[in-house]
Scaffold this motif. Structure first.
Motif, PDB file in Angstrom:
ATOM      1  N   GLY A   1      -3.711   4.936  -4.844  1.00 58.51           N
ATOM      2  CA  GLY A   1      -2.280   4.800  -5.078  1.00 58.51           C
ATOM      3  C   GLY A   1      -1.522   6.086  -4.801  1.00 58.51           C
TER       4      GLY A   1
ATOM      5  N   ARG B   1      -4.002   1.596  -6.984  1.00 56.12           N
ATOM      6  CA  ARG B   1      -2.943   1.124  -6.104  1.00 56.12           C
ATOM      7  C   ARG B   1      -1.952   0.263  -6.878  1.00 56.12           C
ATOM      8  NH1 ARG B   1      -5.344  -0.080  -0.055  1.00 56.12           N
ATOM      9  NH2 ARG B   1      -6.476   1.887   0.152  1.00 56.12           N
ATOM     10  N   TYR B   2      -0.803   0.074  -6.260  1.00 55.09           N
ATOM     11  CA  TYR B   2       0.296  -0.569  -6.960  1.00 55.09           C
ATOM     12  C   TYR B   2      -0.049  -1.997  -7.401  1.00 55.09           C
ATOM     13  CZ  TYR B   2       4.942  -2.499  -7.819  1.00 55.09           C
ATOM     14  OH  TYR B   2       6.018  -3.102  -8.403  1.00 55.09           O
TER      15      TYR B   2
ATOM     16  N   ASP C   1       0.817  -1.218   0.000  1.00 55.38           N
ATOM     17  CA  ASP C   1       0.000   0.000   0.000  1.00 55.38           C
ATOM     18  C   ASP C   1       0.850   1.267   0.000  1.00 55.38           C
ATOM     19  OD1 ASP C   1      -2.320  -1.444  -0.046  1.00 55.38           O
ATOM     20  OD2 ASP C   1      -2.606  -1.415   2.128  1.00 55.38           O
TER      21      ASP C   1
END
Length: 627
Positions: free
Chosen positions: A619, A354-355, A328
């Motif tokens: 993200g 998000r990644y 995260d």
């Protein structure tokens, strides 16, 4: 796609810290991580201290900030003039430069103080310029000992002049003259000329009672006769203007001589101060510093090579393992192919994913132009937009948001031309008939409303199912198995409902209805198990999302009808020129609507109906050190 990131620790001797930070800023590929958790063991962290508390760094920062403030104060005194570029290395002359800027500051502040004083004086004196302009033609022949009295007044309304003349006529038995001039603010300046002993005191008293302000001169001129006041005032304006020109020339010469050097030092100090902003997140032991952060994997080799070339083996760039709790915190940067890259403009309008999730850019790069072309669907409009996009690309040659928008318009206009050829539309059906394209179309939207509706719903079904499949993959990566199962169950239910609908309209055999119903009954417990009691509502939301794609048909049909109305004006006006002008006007309006409406609704179909199925927002934006 979301660029793969690498977790990095950079270690080196304390004396090289500033040089390492400067290198990282030059490369622009490394983001410092504020939290060292996951990099250094808890026991080892007790042996380290933050560079924020380092006395040497603190004193250096205070020195740079004070020097920066002095340069700002110096520049505030100087005129803004173009200067040459200086290549002097400020670091080699910084100590002597501190004394120089202090001495120059005293000189420029004094010149600036005199300049401000003269400007203030001139601003006061210029109030009398219109008054003097009215006086001088009349007063020129008079000697300094003239036996006339002069009273200057300001009238805010021109109608007040007539009332003033009546009052003066009654008081002086018409033994007066007036001269008037209009000031820059629109007020009226009036000069009253009386003989000495001709009632000047009574006139002033009456003016005071009626609150008509008399023109007053500066206190320094109070003892002078009126005519001498006027001449002295004019002379002072000329002298003050000349003094101001001399000061401005002196400051201009100073700026030409020293401005480039001070600008170079200012830029150098800004770079150093920017590095100090990151000191709070760095740590050091008695001999070494530790920098923690992130870099894209494709830039790691360049970072390692640059560190080795600059510092040899003294500075070590070490790759660390990304832990599950780090996911995260991993910063996100988008790296796409040249075709997809302009559409990152749309992806960045919403929070970054998000990644560990999926970059929506490639999907919007495929879906947006497709939906845009389906809705607009006119080859003539598409050609106009294509030419507009090419003109914009030529205008905005450097990369940026305007150029990306022009590329998106270029791609979307090509889809509009293709679908226009399929629909047989070129500025409406009339244009297609004039070009002989009326038999080239595959489907005529104006008459094939129901087939177009089915086509739009089919596109919507495929788009929503794709979003659910991507959402299932994302959920599986995040190790939320129930969510992945729920999305897969929704896909199967939607397919079954679609096939049931096709069986009702006899597009598929009715015999398939029975097995489909059994599959749906089997999936009901799966939906409740994976999605909870709100599973039916979520399923109905997905079905509603599919129905929302009917806007592709409806908005496109509205565009067709507006084009038909525009073409009809050419034959209804009774005059060819007027008819053509009306047709062009309505086509221009329709084209404007045809740009904004398809764009807005195509984005909505992606943001609301599609993104919600798989995009996980939140993200962190990748913000590397850079100049």
């Amino acid at each position: 796609m979301i660029a793969r990131m690498v977790k990095i620790e950079i270690v080196g001797p304390n004396g090289l810290l500033q040089e390492v930070l400067s290198l990282l800023r030059d490369l622009g590929v490394f983001q410092i991580e504020q939290d060292s958790t996951g990099y250094i063991a808890a026991g080892d962290q007790r042996k380290l201290r933050s560079l924020l508390l380092d006395e040497k760094s603190l004193a250096e920062r205070i020195f740079y900030q004070e020097l920066r403030d002095r340069i700002d104060e110096l520049f505030a005194c100087l005129p803004q003039l173009p200067t040459r570029q200086s290549y002097l290395d400020p670091g080699s002359v910084l100590e002597s430069f501190s004394e120089t800027v202090q001495r120059h500051g005293v000189i420029c502040r004094e010149l600036s103080r005199k300049r401000d004083s003269l400007l203030k004086e001139l601003a006061e004196l210029q109030r009398y310029s219109a008054f003097l302009g009215a006086l001088e033609p009349y007063l020129g022949p008079l000697g300094p000992k003239s036996s006339l009295d002069f009273i200057g007044v300001t009238l805010r309304e021109p109608e007040a002049l007539q009332e003033l003349v009546q009052v003066l006529s009654r008081l002086t038995q018409d033994r007066f003259e007036t001269l008037t001039a209009k000031a820059a603010d629109g007020t009226l300046i009036c000069l009253i000329i009386l003989e000495q002993g001709g009632g000047a005191q009574q006139v002033r008293a009456i003016l005071g009672e009626h609150q008509v302000p008399e023109m007053t001169f500066p206190a320094a001129l109070a003892e002078l006769p009126f005519l001498e006041k006027v001449r002295t005032l004019r002379t002072r304006i000329e002298d003050a203007t000349a003094e101001l020109d001399v000061i401005n020339e002196e400051l201009g010469r100073f700026a030409q001589r020293w401005g480039a050097l001070y600008a170079r030092v200012q830029s150098w100090i800004d770079d150093r101060l920017a590095l100090f902003k990151d000191v709070a997140f760095l740590q050091q032991s008695g001999m070494c510093f530790f920098i923690h952060g992130w870099t894209p994997e494709e830039d790691l080799a360049r970072l390692e090579q640059a560190a080795y070339r600059s510092f040899g083996g003294e500075v070590v760039v070490e790759r660390k393992q990304i832990l599950e709790q780090d996911l995260d915190q991993v910063p996100v940067t988008l790296r796409n192919s040249p075709y997809f890259r302009p559409f990152e403009l749309f992806a960045r309008l919403l929070p970054l994913p998000r990644y560990a999730s999926i970059d929506p850019t490639p999907f919007i790069a495929i879906g947006f132009p497709l939906f845009f072309g389906m809705i607009l669907g006119d080859a003539g409009y598409g050609v106009v937009l294509l030419c507009t996009a090419l003109a914009l690309l030529r205008r905005f040659r450097t990369r940026g948001a305007p150029r990306d928008a022009a590329k998106i318009l270029l791609i979307s206009s090509c889809y509009a031309v293709v679908f226009g050829a399929c629909y047989g539309e070129f500025f409406g059906e009339t244009g297609a008939q004039l070009l002989g394209l009326e038999h080239a179309f595959i489907i005529e939207r104006r008459h094939a409303v129901v087939p177009m509706l089915y086509f739009a719903l089919s596109i919507g079904t495929a788009h929503v199912i794709l979003g659910l499949l991507l959402g299932s993959v994302t959920a599986w990566k995040r190790k939320t198995g129930r969510e992945a199962l729920f999305k897969l169950a929704n896909v199967v239910v939607i397919l079954c409902l679609g096939l049931l609908f096709l069986s009702l309209i006899e597009a598929v055999p009715r015999l398939a209805a029975g097995p489909l119903i059994l599959v749906l009954l089997f999936l009901i417990p799966v939906l409740f198990f994976s999605g909870g009691f709100l599973a039916p509502l979520e399923l109905m939301k997905n079905v509603g999302n599919i129905v929302s794609y009917a806007r592709i048909m409806a908005i496109g049909l509205a565009s067709v009808l507006l084009a038909r109305v525009a073409n009809s004006f050419a034959g209804m006006a009774g005059n060819v020129v007027i008819g053509v002008l009306l047709a062009v006007l309505f086509h221009a309006v329709n084209l404007a609507l045809g740009v904004f409406s398809p764009a807005i609704h195509a984005l909505r179909l992606h943001y609301v109906e599609f993104y919600s199925k798989f995009v996980v927002p939140g993200g962190r934006r990748f913000e590397p050190l850079k100049r």
